[in-house]
Design an enzyme around this catalytic site. Sequence first.
Site, short mmCIF file in Angstrom:
data_model
loop_
_atom_site.label_atom_id
_atom_site.label_comp_id
_atom_site.label_asym_id
_atom_site.label_seq_id
_atom_site.Cartn_x
_atom_site.Cartn_y
_atom_site.Cartn_z
N ASN A 293 -5.64 -8.56 1.51
CA ASN A 293 -5.70 -7.50 0.58
C ASN A 293 -4.35 -7.27 0.22
OD1 ASN A 293 -5.37 -4.78 -0.45
ND2 ASN A 293 -7.52 -4.34 0.13
N HIS B 197 -1.08 -3.12 -1.77
CA HIS B 197 0.19 -2.57 -1.61
C HIS B 197 1.29 -3.36 -1.98
CE1 HIS B 197 -2.04 0.56 0.04
NE2 HIS B 197 -2.55 -0.10 0.89
N HIS C 148 -8.55 -3.85 -4.39
CA HIS C 148 -9.19 -2.50 -4.50
C HIS C 148 -8.65 -2.12 -5.85
CE1 HIS C 148 -11.02 1.15 -2.55
NE2 HIS C 148 -11.35 1.18 -3.83
N ARG D 91 -9.15 0.69 -7.75
CA ARG D 91 -9.53 2.38 -7.67
C ARG D 91 -9.55 2.91 -8.87
NH1 ARG D 91 -8.66 4.15 -2.07
NH2 ARG D 91 -9.61 5.92 -2.84
N ARG E 203 -4.11 3.62 -8.94
CA ARG E 203 -3.08 3.80 -8.29
C ARG E 203 -2.18 2.73 -7.90
NH1 ARG E 203 -5.38 6.54 -2.67
NH2 ARG E 203 -6.61 7.63 -4.12
N GLU F 8 -12.79 -5.11 -4.60
CA GLU F 8 -13.54 -3.77 -4.16
C GLU F 8 -13.34 -2.81 -5.09
OE1 GLU F 8 -11.42 -4.58 0.35
OE2 GLU F 8 -10.64 -2.67 -0.71
N THR G 233 -9.77 4.34 2.14
CA THR G 233 -11.29 4.27 1.95
C THR G 233 -11.59 5.26 3.41
OG1 THR G 233 -11.08 2.47 0.86
CG2 THR G 233 -13.30 3.36 1.68
N GLU H 220 -19.58 -5.52 4.96
CA GLU H 220 -18.29 -5.38 5.55
C GLU H 220 -18.29 -4.18 6.57
OE1 GLU H 220 -14.87 -6.35 3.13
OE2 GLU H 220 -13.58 -5.02 4.52
N HIS I 225 -10.41 -2.88 7.38
CA HIS I 225 -9.85 -1.61 7.61
C HIS I 225 -9.15 -1.22 8.74
CE1 HIS I 225 -8.70 2.13 6.18
NE2 HIS I 225 -9.19 2.04 5.10
#
Length: 243
Positions: A9, A12, A45, A47, A51, A72, A103, A153, A196
Amino acid sequence: MIKRKLGINIDHVATLRNIRGNNFPSVSKAALVALSSGADSITVHLREDQRHIKPSDVLLLKKILNIPLNLEMALTKKMISFATKVKPEFVCLVPEKRKELTTEGGLNLFYNLSLLKKSILKLKSTNIAVSLFIDPEIRMVKQAIKLKADNIEIHTGSYCNFLNNKNKIKSRLEFNKIKSAAKFASKNNLGVHCGHGLDYISTKNIRAIKEISEYNIGHFVISQSVFDGLSNVIKKLSKIIKN
Ligand code: PXP
């Protein structure tokens, strides 16, 4: 024997990029480094508040990647419509609250049922494999089976938190919940992914659950890369998962 896969992922990387408002560090370059270091898929992801990852990142990644893209996203009509246009290989439906840092908890598969059913059908009919991000609860797995999802998941966040806080009793309990949910899902022909809060140690522990075929890891990868470099971190995780 299930072949285990690593999804990286890269949200970031976009978080860092957005701080300065230019294109450094590049999300697509990070995806290519992940690819050459052993990632089997790239997860982003998108969002609702955008962000970190932007719609343009998703479009570009879809264009340049030759490994599966896992998108996601929240269960909203707008997101479903975006996904069916972009056509990533996987969509993972997650709950989303605007102000949360990340999340928090899995999707409640008993809420918003009509939209959930329609969305799964629409995504699947566009050849997108649907994954549902859920807490390790048998009732949620049963509902995922009813909804004809391709994969679940399992949210590993609570397990990782208890493990990091050295709470042996609660981490063991949470591990057993993940194991039971994974076994039940796999017996019922659902693909089982997890994600996660995972790091080297929790990933190594979860690897004992042989029904889990895919690990989606983000924050730890990007954070540990500050010290060891992106490629080295992904290679190490890949080794833990696949050996
Ligand atoms: N899987 C899902 C469904 C997520 O929502 C996230 C966080 O965006 C992750 C995996 C990755 O979690 P982490 O960044 O804690 O590794």
